[in-house]
Motif scaffolding. Structure first.
Motif, PDB file in Angstrom:
ATOM      1  N   PHE A 198       0.844  -1.191   0.000  1.00  0.00           N
ATOM      2  CA  PHE A 198       0.000   0.000   0.000  1.00  0.00           C
ATOM      3  C   PHE A 198       0.879   1.241   0.000  1.00  0.00           C
ATOM      4  O   PHE A 198       1.973   1.261   0.544  1.00  0.00           O
ATOM      5  N   LYS A 199       0.388   2.302  -0.612  1.00  0.00           N
ATOM      6  CA  LYS A 199       1.145   3.531  -0.790  1.00  0.00           C
ATOM      7  C   LYS A 199       0.750   4.560   0.275  1.00  0.00           C
ATOM      8  O   LYS A 199      -0.340   4.480   0.847  1.00  0.00           O
ATOM      9  N   PRO A 200       1.621   5.531   0.526  1.00  0.00           N
ATOM     10  CA  PRO A 200       1.253   6.601   1.471  1.00  0.00           C
ATOM     11  C   PRO A 200      -0.034   7.308   1.079  1.00  0.00           C
ATOM     12  O   PRO A 200      -0.805   7.716   1.950  1.00  0.00           O
ATOM     13  N   ASP A 201      -0.270   7.435  -0.233  1.00  0.00           N
ATOM     14  CA  ASP A 201      -1.516   8.073  -0.675  1.00  0.00           C
ATOM     15  C   ASP A 201      -2.727   7.262  -0.248  1.00  0.00           C
ATOM     16  O   ASP A 201      -3.791   7.828   0.038  1.00  0.00           O
ATOM     17  N   LEU A 203      -2.976   5.456   2.488  1.00  0.00           N
ATOM     18  CA  LEU A 203      -3.171   5.718   3.915  1.00  0.00           C
ATOM     19  C   LEU A 203      -3.795   7.093   4.127  1.00  0.00           C
ATOM     20  O   LEU A 203      -4.706   7.253   4.954  1.00  0.00           O
ATOM     21  N   ASP A 204      -3.325   8.091   3.370  1.00  0.00           N
ATOM     22  CA  ASP A 204      -3.879   9.442   3.504  1.00  0.00           C
ATOM     23  C   ASP A 204      -5.361   9.463   3.136  1.00  0.00           C
ATOM     24  O   ASP A 204      -6.167  10.136   3.794  1.00  0.00           O
ATOM     25  N   ALA A 205      -5.719   8.723   2.098  1.00  0.00           N
ATOM     26  CA  ALA A 205      -7.119   8.694   1.663  1.00  0.00           C
ATOM     27  C   ALA A 205      -8.011   8.042   2.717  1.00  0.00           C
ATOM     28  O   ALA A 205      -9.121   8.514   2.997  1.00  0.00           O
ATOM     29  N   VAL A 206      -7.520   6.961   3.326  1.00  0.00           N
ATOM     30  CA  VAL A 206      -8.304   6.279   4.362  1.00  0.00           C
ATOM     31  C   VAL A 206      -8.453   7.168   5.592  1.00  0.00           C
ATOM     32  O   VAL A 206      -9.534   7.245   6.190  1.00  0.00           O
ATOM     33  N   LEU A 207      -7.366   7.849   5.992  1.00  0.00           N
ATOM     34  CA  LEU A 207      -7.438   8.731   7.157  1.00  0.00           C
ATOM     35  C   LEU A 207      -8.409   9.889   6.905  1.00  0.00           C
ATOM     36  O   LEU A 207      -9.145  10.298   7.810  1.00  0.00           O
ATOM     37  N   LYS A 208      -8.412  10.397   5.688  1.00  0.00           N
ATOM     38  CA  LYS A 208      -9.339  11.479   5.362  1.00  0.00           C
ATOM     39  C   LYS A 208     -10.778  10.991   5.411  1.00  0.00           C
ATOM     40  O   LYS A 208     -11.675  11.688   5.889  1.00  0.00           O
ATOM     41  N   GLN A 209     -11.021   9.773   4.944  1.00  0.00           N
ATOM     42  CA  GLN A 209     -12.359   9.200   4.983  1.00  0.00           C
ATOM     43  C   GLN A 209     -12.786   8.899   6.423  1.00  0.00           C
ATOM     44  O   GLN A 209     -13.949   9.073   6.789  1.00  0.00           O
ATOM     45  N   TYR A 210     -11.836   8.461   7.252  1.00  0.00           N
ATOM     46  CA  TYR A 210     -12.132   8.165   8.658  1.00  0.00           C
ATOM     47  C   TYR A 210     -12.563   9.429   9.403  1.00  0.00           C
ATOM     48  O   TYR A 210     -13.473   9.395  10.231  1.00  0.00           O
ATOM     49  N   ASN A 211     -11.880  10.545   9.127  1.00  0.00           N
ATOM     50  CA  ASN A 211     -12.294  11.875   9.586  1.00  0.00           C
ATOM     51  C   ASN A 211     -12.436  11.963  11.103  1.00  0.00           C
ATOM     52  O   ASN A 211     -13.392  12.549  11.617  1.00  0.00           O
ATOM     53  N   GLN A 212     -11.511  11.359  11.834  1.00  0.00           N
ATOM     54  CA  GLN A 212     -11.482  11.487  13.284  1.00  0.00           C
ATOM     55  C   GLN A 212     -10.032  11.672  13.728  1.00  0.00           C
ATOM     56  O   GLN A 212      -9.100  11.279  13.019  1.00  0.00           O
TER      57      GLN A 212
END
Length: 390
Positions: A198-201, A203-212
């Motif tokens: 998995f790429k850093p992008d 992880l960033d996309a998942v964290l943005k979707q998690y939004n906490q």
């Protein structure tokens, strides 16, 4: 009812007793020494407040969760001081027009907004904002001096003590974001583990979707995912260790081996690296072809053969600045792996860090073999064939 209560119970602790005692000792020393130092520091001021209660919560974060983004220096100092300033401003502007309970809640809410905006979220900051409202006449009379003297001194002192204690006890603090792994070949390609996993992008996309808000840094989260992938691989394909795939009949050198002999051995056996051992068979370094090129001044292709012969030839004198033995040019910080290390742990070392040969040591830290990239490739290939045949 029992099932309902079990769902509310927290999971088991993942830290051992040693880490728990380390954290507790840090809080004890941090608060005690911090209070004494702040008393001395603020003795000349008109304030009679040298330590505030929210520092107890700050100490928990600093000494028990030093890797948390909420416990980093800017979060602690900025979060506490800014929250105190917000609380004092609320008292000065709205203190006579609002109920104290509403005023305290408003101060904490506005402090949270300021911490979000300034990227210094620190949970005890909410308590600091609240204490400026309900702390009584001494706090309210001090006003902005309370924020800029007491709160600032408390926070800065706790951070300094946390830096000292955590690093002395083996914890990296400040826990800064680690730089992205650079390609050793200076090309635009990502390192192999990033290209294939998995790429850093992602992880960033998942964290943005998690939004906490997460109480863990992004690079730590990435490292945990990588280690989880390695463990899953080991469980799925079986536990192959470095001891299973390493080469055992290994040619080595000693610190005092002359450079000409080391070069001749590497040429005869077609080796790119030699482990350097002491008399107890413990690894003290590693010498590679790159070391000969670097120290021999062989970067210029013109006259390469002449330069190499001149570098390898003994000077014949007792005192010289020219390197004469292996120990003078070897890499002294040799990376080693244990004989029981799973081969999955070799992938980031060889693929990302650029290590081609890694010495293997046993339970007594003695050298027992060498694992090369070719050994790892062969093992992964054989495992893949076995999987396809199953």
């Amino acid at each position: 009812m029992r099932a309902l209560l079990q769902r509310w119970l927290p999971g088991p602790a993942t830290t051992n007793l040693s880490e728990q005692l380390r954290s507790a000792a840090g809080i004890l020393l941090g608060l005690f020494i911090g209070a004494l130092l702040c008393q001395q520091l603020l003795a000349a001021s008109q304030l009679h407040i040298s330590l505030i209660a929210p520092m107890g919560a700050t100490a928990v974060l600093l000494f028990a969760l030093p890797a948390s983004p909420l416990a980093q220096p800017w979060a602690v100092i900025g979060g506490n001081v800014i929250s105190a300033l917000v609380g004092v401003a609320c008292v000065h502007w709205l203190g006579n027009s609002l109920n104290p309970a509403l005023l305290g809640a408003l101060a904490a809410a506005l402090a949270l907004g300021a911490m979000f905006a300034l990227r210094c979220l620190h949970p005890p900051g909410g308590a600091v904002a609240l204490i400026t409202v309900i702390g009584g006449p001494a706090v309210q009379t001090a006003g902005y001096q309370f924020a800029m003297l007491t709160v600032l001194a408390n926070s800065a002192m706790m951070v300094l003590l946390a830096i000292l204690y955590n690093n002395l006890t083996g914890r990296r603090y400040p826990h800064t974001q680690q730089a992205h792994i650079a390609n050793l070949h200076a090309t635009k390609d990502e390192v192999p583990t990033v290209r294939l996993g998995f790429k850093p992008d992602d992880l960033d996309a998942v964290l943005k979707q998690y939004n906490q808000v997460l109480d863990i840094s992004r690079d730590d989260l990435h490292a945990l995912f990588m280690q989880t992938e390695q463990r899953a691989y080991q469980r799925r394909f079986g536990m192959l260790t470095c001891g299973d795939i390493m080469s055992r009949d290994i040619v080595s050198a000693e610190f005092g081996s002359c450079l000409e002999d080391a070069w001749r051995v590497m040429r005869e056996h077609r080796l790119a690296a030699l482990p350097v051992l002491n008399r107890a068979d413990r690894v003290i370094g590693i010498i590679t072809l790159a070391d000969f090129l670097e120290y021999g001044g062989l970067n210029d292709i013109h006259g390469l053969d002449h330069q190499l012969k001149k570098f390898l030839r003994k000077s014949g004198i007792t005192h010289t600045e020219k390197a004469e033995v292996v120990g003078q040019i070897m890499c002294k910080q040799a990376t080693t792996v244990h004989i029981d290390t799973p081969i999955a742990d070799l992938v980031p070392l060889m693929a990302d860090s650029g290590l081609h040969h890694i010495p293997v040591i046993d339970h007594e830290q003695r050298f027992v073999g060498m694992v090369a990239q070719s050994d790892l490739i062969a093992a992964l290939y054989e495992r893949r064939l076995a999987e396809a045949a199953a």
